[in-house]
Design a protein around this motif. Structure first.
Motif: not given
Length: 159
Positions: A84-112
């Motif tokens: 994820l840190a290697c991604i600097d552009a998507v469809d030639d649009h520059p982007v900033g990528v940030r990982v907000r957190g890691v979780s063991g389930t989709v539900r917990a990840c979404s809620e937190r």
């Protein structure tokens, strides 16, 4: 066909990811998925990227900010973060990528970690480099429109 026993099923970790881009860009799930696969493949090769098995689950894009969940095999969270840190552009649009957190389930990840940024944007005329220009204002951030694209600024740059 029978399901695998629980101890033989693959275990996953889910990364809440935020992407930020300029106001004139539009991001799509498929484009981000492709960039993520290319980044993982370039970083770890075919075997390593297949082992990490990075997949984008869900994707929302609104007002310059996209939120998504990236699924990775347990034990490959650091690999996913590096890709994820290697991604600097998507469809030639520059982007900033940030990982907000890691979780063991989709539900917990979404809620937190997701749906936390509901900033409303507005357009405002500002003076930048001694010229009147249009800026998109989100929270305390300003994206000033110029002849070469946008320039990022903060409220302190205009005081």
């Amino acid at each position: 066909m029978k399901h695998l026993p629980k101890h033989l099923r693959p275990r996953w970790r889910y990364l809440a990811v935020e992407l930020e881009t300029w106001p004139d860009a539009t991001l799509r799930r498929g484009s981000f998925q492709r960039e993520l696969w290319f980044a993982a493949q370039n970083l770890y090769g075919d075997v390593g990227s297949a082992d990490a098995d990075l997949t984008v689950l869900g994707f929302t894009f609104d007002e310059c900010v996209a939120e998504t969940i990236v699924r990775a095999r347990r034990g490959h969270v650091d690999d996913a973060r590096a890709a994820l840190a290697c991604i600097d552009a998507v469809d030639d649009h520059p982007v900033g990528v940030r990982v907000r957190g890691v979780s063991g389930t989709v539900r917990a990840c979404s809620e937190r970690y997701l749906h936390g940024r509901t900033g409303i944007s507005e357009e405002r005329d500002v003076v930048f480099e001694n010229e009147s220009r249009t800026a998109v204002v989100r929270n305390l951030l300003l994206d000033v429109s110029g002849p070469d694209g946008f320039t990022g600024a903060t409220q302190l740059d205009f005081e």
